[in-house]
Design a protein around this motif. Sequence first.
Motif, PDB file in Angstrom:
ATOM      1  N   MET A 139       0.832  -1.206   0.000  1.00  0.00           N
ATOM      2  CA  MET A 139       0.000   0.000   0.000  1.00  0.00           C
ATOM      3  C   MET A 139       0.864   1.253   0.000  1.00  0.00           C
ATOM      4  SD  MET A 139      -2.800  -1.480   2.714  1.00  0.00           S
ATOM      5  CE  MET A 139      -1.466  -2.120   3.730  1.00  0.00           C
ATOM      6  N   PRO A 140       0.986   1.924  -1.124  1.00  0.00           N
ATOM      7  CA  PRO A 140       1.712   3.194  -1.182  1.00  0.00           C
ATOM      8  C   PRO A 140       0.946   4.295  -0.454  1.00  0.00           C
ATOM      9  CG  PRO A 140       1.472   2.197  -3.367  1.00  0.00           C
ATOM     10  CD  PRO A 140       0.533   1.490  -2.447  1.00  0.00           C
ATOM     11  N   PRO A 141       1.555   5.453  -0.254  1.00  0.00           N
ATOM     12  CA  PRO A 141       0.838   6.587   0.340  1.00  0.00           C
ATOM     13  C   PRO A 141      -0.451   6.891  -0.425  1.00  0.00           C
ATOM     14  CG  PRO A 141       3.178   7.068   0.232  1.00  0.00           C
ATOM     15  CD  PRO A 141       2.980   5.781  -0.517  1.00  0.00           C
ATOM     16  N   GLY A 142      -1.499   7.215   0.336  1.00  0.00           N
ATOM     17  CA  GLY A 142      -2.773   7.553  -0.286  1.00  0.00           C
ATOM     18  C   GLY A 142      -3.731   6.401  -0.450  1.00  0.00           C
ATOM     19  N   VAL A 143      -3.284   5.159  -0.231  1.00  0.00           N
ATOM     20  CA  VAL A 143      -4.174   3.997  -0.297  1.00  0.00           C
ATOM     21  C   VAL A 143      -4.777   3.792   1.092  1.00  0.00           C
ATOM     22  CG1 VAL A 143      -4.334   1.510  -0.659  1.00  0.00           C
ATOM     23  CG2 VAL A 143      -2.893   2.893  -2.164  1.00  0.00           C
ATOM     24  N   GLN A 144      -6.104   3.950   1.191  1.00  0.00           N
ATOM     25  CA  GLN A 144      -6.759   3.795   2.482  1.00  0.00           C
ATOM     26  C   GLN A 144      -6.919   2.323   2.831  1.00  0.00           C
ATOM     27  OE1 GLN A 144     -10.244   5.938   3.493  1.00  0.00           O
ATOM     28  NE2 GLN A 144      -9.114   7.862   3.567  1.00  0.00           N
ATOM     29  N   HIS A 145      -6.796   2.011   4.124  1.00  0.00           N
ATOM     30  CA  HIS A 145      -6.937   0.631   4.557  1.00  0.00           C
ATOM     31  C   HIS A 145      -7.549   0.580   5.952  1.00  0.00           C
ATOM     32  CE1 HIS A 145      -2.849   2.228   5.094  1.00  0.00           C
ATOM     33  NE2 HIS A 145      -2.779   1.548   6.243  1.00  0.00           N
ATOM     34  N   ALA A 146      -8.360  -0.455   6.168  1.00  0.00           N
ATOM     35  CA  ALA A 146      -8.985  -0.732   7.455  1.00  0.00           C
ATOM     36  C   ALA A 146      -9.003  -2.245   7.622  1.00  0.00           C
ATOM     37  CB  ALA A 146     -10.400  -0.163   7.502  1.00  0.00           C
ATOM     38  N   GLY A 147      -9.174  -2.716   8.856  1.00  0.00           N
ATOM     39  CA  GLY A 147      -9.158  -4.152   9.098  1.00  0.00           C
ATOM     40  C   GLY A 147     -10.157  -4.558  10.155  1.00  0.00           C
ATOM     41  N   LEU A 148     -10.633  -5.797  10.052  1.00  0.00           N
ATOM     42  CA  LEU A 148     -11.580  -6.359  10.998  1.00  0.00           C
ATOM     43  C   LEU A 148     -11.296  -7.846  11.122  1.00  0.00           C
ATOM     44  CD1 LEU A 148     -14.256  -5.943  12.679  1.00  0.00           C
ATOM     45  CD2 LEU A 148     -15.465  -6.658  10.606  1.00  0.00           C
ATOM     46  N   THR A 149     -11.253  -8.370  12.361  1.00  0.00           N
ATOM     47  CA  THR A 149     -10.939  -9.780  12.559  1.00  0.00           C
ATOM     48  C   THR A 149     -12.193 -10.585  12.875  1.00  0.00           C
ATOM     49  OG1 THR A 149     -10.612  -9.735  14.960  1.00  0.00           O
ATOM     50  CG2 THR A 149      -8.780  -9.011  13.599  1.00  0.00           C
ATOM     51  N   ASP A 150     -12.047 -11.908  12.698  1.00  0.00           N
ATOM     52  CA  ASP A 150     -13.091 -12.831  13.145  1.00  0.00           C
ATOM     53  C   ASP A 150     -12.688 -13.351  14.526  1.00  0.00           C
ATOM     54  OD1 ASP A 150     -14.586 -12.495  10.799  1.00  0.00           O
ATOM     55  OD2 ASP A 150     -13.415 -14.018   9.759  1.00  0.00           O
ATOM     56  N   SER A 151     -12.023 -14.511  14.553  1.00  0.00           N
ATOM     57  CA  SER A 151     -11.586 -15.079  15.826  1.00  0.00           C
ATOM     58  C   SER A 151     -10.249 -14.508  16.278  1.00  0.00           C
ATOM     59  CB  SER A 151     -11.478 -16.601  15.706  1.00  0.00           C
ATOM     60  OG  SER A 151     -10.576 -16.948  14.666  1.00  0.00           O
ATOM     61  N   GLY A 152      -9.618 -13.708  15.434  1.00  0.00           N
ATOM     62  CA  GLY A 152      -8.302 -13.142  15.727  1.00  0.00           C
ATOM     63  C   GLY A 152      -7.485 -13.081  14.450  1.00  0.00           C
ATOM     64  N   LEU A 153      -6.494 -12.202  14.409  1.00  0.00           N
ATOM     65  CA  LEU A 153      -5.695 -12.014  13.201  1.00  0.00           C
ATOM     66  C   LEU A 153      -4.312 -11.516  13.592  1.00  0.00           C
ATOM     67  CD1 LEU A 153      -5.808 -12.053  10.072  1.00  0.00           C
ATOM     68  CD2 LEU A 153      -6.473  -9.640  10.171  1.00  0.00           C
ATOM     69  N   GLN A 154      -3.303 -12.114  12.987  1.00  0.00           N
ATOM     70  CA  GLN A 154      -1.921 -11.714  13.242  1.00  0.00           C
ATOM     71  C   GLN A 154      -1.245 -11.482  11.894  1.00  0.00           C
ATOM     72  OE1 GLN A 154       1.112 -14.655  14.740  1.00  0.00           O
ATOM     73  NE2 GLN A 154       0.935 -13.467  16.615  1.00  0.00           N
ATOM     74  N   PHE A 155      -0.630 -10.318  11.725  1.00  0.00           N
ATOM     75  CA  PHE A 155       0.020 -10.048  10.445  1.00  0.00           C
ATOM     76  C   PHE A 155       1.278  -9.203  10.642  1.00  0.00           C
ATOM     77  CE2 PHE A 155      -3.367  -6.958  11.029  1.00  0.00           C
ATOM     78  CZ  PHE A 155      -2.827  -5.733  10.680  1.00  0.00           C
ATOM     79  N   LEU A 156       2.239  -9.457   9.767  1.00  0.00           N
ATOM     80  CA  LEU A 156       3.481  -8.703   9.735  1.00  0.00           C
ATOM     81  C   LEU A 156       3.208  -7.343   9.127  1.00  0.00           C
ATOM     82  CD1 LEU A 156       6.628  -9.112  10.205  1.00  0.00           C
ATOM     83  CD2 LEU A 156       6.745  -9.625   7.764  1.00  0.00           C
ATOM     84  N   MET A 157       3.764  -6.294   9.728  1.00  0.00           N
ATOM     85  CA  MET A 157       3.651  -4.938   9.186  1.00  0.00           C
ATOM     86  C   MET A 157       5.048  -4.399   8.921  1.00  0.00           C
ATOM     87  SD  MET A 157       0.629  -3.085  11.416  1.00  0.00           S
ATOM     88  CE  MET A 157       1.646  -2.889  12.872  1.00  0.00           C
ATOM     89  N   VAL A 158       5.252  -3.904   7.708  1.00  0.00           N
ATOM     90  CA  VAL A 158       6.511  -3.262   7.337  1.00  0.00           C
ATOM     91  C   VAL A 158       6.178  -1.871   6.831  1.00  0.00           C
ATOM     92  CG1 VAL A 158       8.578  -3.361   5.897  1.00  0.00           C
ATOM     93  CG2 VAL A 158       7.516  -5.488   6.684  1.00  0.00           C
ATOM     94  N   GLY A 159       6.798  -0.848   7.418  1.00  0.00           N
ATOM     95  CA  GLY A 159       6.597   0.518   6.962  1.00  0.00           C
ATOM     96  C   GLY A 159       7.898   1.104   6.472  1.00  0.00           C
ATOM     97  N   ALA A 160       7.841   1.862   5.398  1.00  0.00           N
ATOM     98  CA  ALA A 160       9.024   2.544   4.862  1.00  0.00           C
ATOM     99  C   ALA A 160       8.653   3.979   4.553  1.00  0.00           C
ATOM    100  CB  ALA A 160       9.542   1.843   3.610  1.00  0.00           C
ATOM    101  N   ALA A 161       9.234   4.925   5.296  1.00  0.00           N
ATOM    102  CA  ALA A 161       8.934   6.341   5.088  1.00  0.00           C
ATOM    103  C   ALA A 161       9.742   6.870   3.913  1.00  0.00           C
ATOM    104  CB  ALA A 161       9.257   7.145   6.344  1.00  0.00           C
TER     105      ALA A 161
END
Length: 301
Positions: A139-161
Motif C-alpha cells: 500500500m503506497p501513500p494515499g491507499v486507504q486501509h482498514a481491518g476487521l478480525t473474526d476469531s483473531g488475526l496476526q500479520f506482519l507490518m513493514v513501513g518505509a517512510a
Amino acid sequence: MGWLCACSALGGLVLAAGDAVVTQRENEGLQDGRHDVFPCLTEPEVIPWKSAPVFKVNHEPYTNTKKVFVRKGQVPPLTQLSVADFAAAGYFEDHDHEDMFEIFYVLNGTGKFAITWRGQDQHWTRTELAAEPGMFLYMPPGVQHAGLTDSGLQFLMVGAATTDKACTKTAILGGDADACNATTAFKQLHTAKVAHRALREDSQVQSGQLLTAGELPMAGGLEHLTVPPGQSYTGHDQMHTSVFYVLSGWGGIRFSMKTGLLEANTAVVVPAQVEYSIMGAGPLELLRLALHPCPRAHDEL
C-alpha cells in the motif's frame, strides 16, 4: 464501529480532510518508548519473539498490540518491522499515510481488509479482501486501509517512510505519480500463487519475488524463501542490508563470528557486506527484504 459502516457497501469513497497520517509527526510527545530513536545497526542482529518489545497499535481503538522487531533508525528507511496481534472482533479504522509505504503479510487467523485506492482511470475503488495466511498487501501513500478480525488475526507490518516529495500522497493523488521512483499502485499477492525458482541449479532453495528492486523506496526487493532440511542459503550482499523474518520452520544462521537460532517469528538484520549462511532444519520459510544501508532515521507508526 465506524469501520463496519464504512465497509458495508463497496464502491467509491469521499475522502475527508485529515484522513492521512503524517508519519514524521504522528503521536508527537508520546512517552511510551515507541518513538525512541535507535542507532543504525552495523552488526548482525538476531531478534527472537520474546525479545521484541510490545506496544499498542496507535490507531483506533488503541486496544490491539504489536511486537516490534526493527525500531526507527535501525534500518532506514524502515519505520518499523512488527507483528500486529488483533483479538477476536478487533479492528482498526480507515486511514492512509501521507509519506509511508506499508506492507501487510498475514501470518495467522481470519478476518478482512477494506482497501480504497484510485486507479489509472482516476476513479476510486473500494474492495473487501478476506484475510488468510500468506496474503501480501502493498500500500503506497494515499491507499486507504482498514481491518476487521473474526476469531483473531496476526500479520506482519513493514513501513518505509519516504523523504521524496514526489512519492507522497499529495504528489501521487495530485497527478504526479510518474515522478516517483517507486510503485504507487496498490498490489495484492498470495505466496502460494507466486512463481518460485531455484536460486542455483544445484540447490533446492526456492525464491519467489513479492516486490522487485525499486518498487519500495530505497529497497532492492522483497522475496519469499523456502530452505529445505539439510539445505543452505548463503548470501553476501554488497549493496543492501538484509532483513529476514522467519514465517515457519527452524534452522540456524551463521555469520563470521557468531551464530543464531532461527525459529518461527524470529527477525534477523544483516548489514551490507556481511557474509551469512542460513541452514534449514525444519523446513524453513522466510521473507527477505533488501534495503539500502543507513543514512537517516524516520518516525515509526
